[in-house]
Design an enzyme around this catalytic site. Structure first.
Site, PDB file in Angstrom:
ATOM      1  N   ASP A  22       0.753  -1.313  -0.068  1.00  0.00           N
ATOM      2  CA  ASP A  22      -0.005  -0.005   0.056  1.00  0.00           C
ATOM      3  C   ASP A  22       0.662   1.331   0.014  1.00  0.00           C
ATOM      4  O   ASP A  22       1.602   1.319   0.655  1.00  0.00           O
ATOM      5  CB  ASP A  22      -0.758   0.118   1.200  1.00  0.00           C
ATOM      6  CG  ASP A  22      -1.803  -0.956   1.540  1.00  0.00           C
ATOM      7  OD1 ASP A  22      -1.583  -2.136   0.613  1.00  0.00           O
ATOM      8  OD2 ASP A  22      -2.499  -0.948   2.510  1.00  0.00           O
TER       9      ASP A  22
HETATM   10  C1  FRU Z   1      -3.965  -3.396   2.519  1.00  0.00           C
HETATM   11  C2  FRU Z   1      -3.344  -4.018   4.097  1.00  0.00           C
HETATM   12  C3  FRU Z   1      -3.720  -3.126   5.060  1.00  0.00           C
HETATM   13  C4  FRU Z   1      -2.746  -3.117   6.249  1.00  0.00           C
HETATM   14  C5  FRU Z   1      -1.402  -3.335   5.133  1.00  0.00           C
HETATM   15  C6  FRU Z   1      -0.214  -4.143   5.797  1.00  0.00           C
HETATM   16  O1  FRU Z   1      -3.218  -4.034   1.654  1.00  0.00           O
HETATM   17  O2  FRU Z   1      -3.584  -5.233   4.340  1.00  0.00           O
HETATM   18  O3  FRU Z   1      -5.112  -3.300   5.414  1.00  0.00           O
HETATM   19  O4  FRU Z   1      -2.334  -2.033   6.924  1.00  0.00           O
HETATM   20  O5  FRU Z   1      -1.998  -3.688   4.000  1.00  0.00           O
HETATM   21  O6  FRU Z   1       0.583  -4.249   4.932  1.00  0.00           O
END
Ligand code: FRU
Length: 645
Positions: A22
């Protein structure tokens, strides 16, 4: 040379090495746009979650900086956001030198608790200081994450939204100092991603003018869901609505557009008369597909519909209806939906000839489509369902057939999808954009296969940065996206055609010898009274990626079945489809990179983001039409220069 490996994006951000997911903490401050992101400094798969860091001055060129917030002894650093605390409400800086304040999820190593933590930076995001060791907000959950914070001027407070992933809710909290948070409300469950096992992640709430009219603003909730998506794995939906500083009230979601008419055949019910069946058995099984032994398959592909299937284990089969008289202007049918490659065709036969034909691919959701049979009213006709599939379980159907009074397009069952591809996730907006524009960036992958995409020594890219807007349409107010204008600075050699029949444009393109893996393509074409119009990209040997619009079925489809390497996941080898009302003109903007395609149709109201992994030599492109010679109003192909040189 840097960034020259196979499949290394030339127009999209990637870290030089290792795993990324992300985008986090996007913010403009002091002449720089910051992009932080979920990053593993030690490996090429998800793990050791830290905030990686890159900066840009134009949202196109990026410079990677050292890891900003490393995984800590007590917590992994999950997704979150950054704000510029201009009034120094937090007290970490001064009003003349405001602090950057990050709110992010700490995933506790000891017990899996997920809570919201704070860190601040006084040196333009280069180094960060955690505020104490405890979270600023802990609701005692292992599934509460991804805080996004913004300043709400009308109520003079900070608002935090975060996901309660397994509850399918977005939680709202308020604060005057970013440190003490008070519960405000919850939103959800609503829309897609609300089934067992589905996750809600990375919410964002923004306000946008409708059609650029600042006197008419709407709030938009942007939400990532993992599960319950169009094509499986991760995807993004949005909701328009209002926000009063406490509660987000969504507008009604679009109604399911049902045709009105007389049911001619319902393959779950009994209104089908006596159809004849011919078929070839798959393997050693019996040739199924008779109406007597039809089977019922429940709710896959998230439609919640129950499907009967015709064909069953039959690898090729034909079902033919009794003769009937066409009494209404449309024959409408529900087609598609399955889980193995294959195709179902519905043919309308008059005087022994196929006069109308439509195909539904297995990869599609069940969708209503219609034949316009106005000119055939009074004729005797029969219908034929032809099924052919390669897997043992080719659940491809024609489910219902109606003689109907209206032609219609089904609008994406009570969900507003932000993207109809399979590789756009966890997008959220930049805080403090200098002109107040809302721009966002997403992760160009899908949890279904993200860890297996065969790039090296990095894994995953970000999308282009896109400007968001709201546009009125006959169906209601819709989100639109377009690449930020600065992408235009990367356009190099250009080929341009205007107001020519497609056949001449096609030949002109061949004469010009246009090739390339990194292209920015603009097309505006008349689609009234023509067959399908399409573009092929990354062609070479057996490889091609096909973007096609069929004005009769009103479907825009992006076919990456033959795009290139798909050995690591069957999800790569598929067609993504969206309904696009035929307004007589198709407008496309397509940005191609070495390993991705982003399609912005009808001024960005319909978007596809898909990764594709074509071979080094596959750089051909083509424009085509299936019948007729439609007028091409505009066609531009711009080569794009790398952002890394
Ligand atoms: C979304 C997610 C978020 C989390 C992050 C962990 O892709 O699962 O909810 O904060 O990635 O890397």
């Amino acid at each position: 040379a840097r960034y020259k490996e196979q499949w290394r994006p030339q127009l999209h951000y990637t870290p030089a090495r290792n795993w990324m997911n992300d985008p986090n903490g996007m913010v403009y401050h002091d002449g720089e746009y910051h992009l932080f992101y979920q990053y593993n400094p030690f490996g090429i798969k998800w793990g050791h979650m830290s905030w990686g860091h890159a900066v840009s001055r134009d949202l196109v060129h990026w410079e990677e900086l050292p890891v900003a917030i490393p995984e800590a002894e007590d917590i992994a650093i999950f997704s979150g956001s950054v704000v510029v605390d201009k009034n120094n409400t937090s007290g970490f800086g001064t009003t003349t030198s405001p602090p950057l304040v990050a709110l992010f999820t700490g995933a506790r190593h000891s017990d899996g608790n997920q809570s919201q933590y704070l860190a601040y930076s006084l040196d333009r995001g280069r180094t960060w200081t955690r505020y104490g060791t405890a979270p600023v907000l802990d609701i005692g959950s292992k599934e509460s994450r991804d805080p996004k914070v913004f300043w709400h001027a009308p109520t003079s407070k900070w608002i935090m939204v975060f996901a309660r992933a397994t509850d399918h809710k977005v939680a709202f909290y308020g604060s005057t100092n970013l440190k003490n948070w008070t519960y405000l409300s919850d939103f959800g469950p609503l829309g897609a991603g609300t089934g067992p096992g589905d996750l809600w992640e990375v919410p964002d709430l923004i306000q946008l003018p409708v059609d650029g009219n600042t006197a008419n603003q709407k709030w938009v909730m942007l939400l990532s869901i993992n599960g319950g998506t169009l094509w499986g794995g991760s995807g993004m939906q949005y909701y328009t609505g209002s926000f009063n500083g406490t509660t987000f009230t969504p507008d009604p979601l679009p109604a399911v557009n049902e045709p009105t008419g007389t049911l001619y055949a319902d393959f779950e019910g009994s209104t089908y008369g006596s159809w004849t069946v011919t078929g070839t058995a798959f393997g050693s099984g019996p040739a199924r597909g008779t109406l007597a032994n039809q089977q019922t398959v429940t709710g896959y592909r998230g439609t919640g519909l129950v499907n009967s299937y015709l064909g069953g284990d039959v690898s090729t089969g034909t079902l033919t209806s009794p003769d009937f008289v066409i009494t209404k202007p449309y024959i409408s049918f529900l087609i598609g939906g399955g889980d193995h490659p294959g195709e179902t065709a519905l043919n309308l036969i008059v005087d022994g000839k196929v006069v109308r034909s439509a195909t539904g691919r297995n990869e599609e959701q069940l969708r209503w489509s219609a034949f316009d049979v106005t000119a055939l009213q009074g004729k005797t006709a029969r219908l034929q369902v032809k099924d052919s599939h390669t897997g043992q379980w080719g659940h491809i159907n024609v489910d219902q057939i109606l003689q109907s009074d209206n032609a219609f397009t089904e609008q994406d069952n009570r969900v507003l999808w932000a993207d109809f591809g399979r590789d756009f996730y966890a997008a959220s907006t930049f805080d403090n954009h200098p002109t107040g524009d809302k721009v966002w960036i997403g992760w160009m992958s899908n949890w279904q296969y993200a860890n297996n995409v065969p790039t090296y020594p990095w894994r995953s890219a970000m999308s282009l940065v896109r400007k968001l807007s709201l546009k009125s349409t006959p169906e209601g107010v819709r989100l639109a996206q377009e690449p930020v204008a600065a992408l235009g600075t990367k356009r190099a050699a250009t080929v341009r055609f205007s107001n020519l029949p497609l056949s001449q444009v096609r030949q002109g393109l061949i004469n010009a010898g246009v090739r390339g893996k990194t292209l920015d393509v603009v097309l505006e074409v008349d689609t009234s009274g023509t067959g399908s119009v399409g573009l092929k990209f990354h062609q070479g040997g057996p490889e091609e990626t096909v973007l096609q619009y069929n004005p009769i079925t009103q479907k825009l489809s992006l076919d990456r079945i033959r795009s290139g390497d798909s050995s690591f996941d069957a999800g790569l080898s598929e067609v993504h489809v969206a309904t696009l009302r035929n307004t007589g003109t198709l407008k496309l903007r397509v940005v191609l990179d070495t390993s991705s395609i982003e399609v912005f149709a009808q001024d960005g109201k319909l978007v596809f983001t898909d990764i594709l992994l074509s071979s080094p030599g596959s750089d051909g492109m083509e424009i085509y039409s299936s019948s007729g010679d439609p007028l091409v109003k505009t066609f531009e192909v711009h080569e794009l220069k790398s952002i890394w040189n």
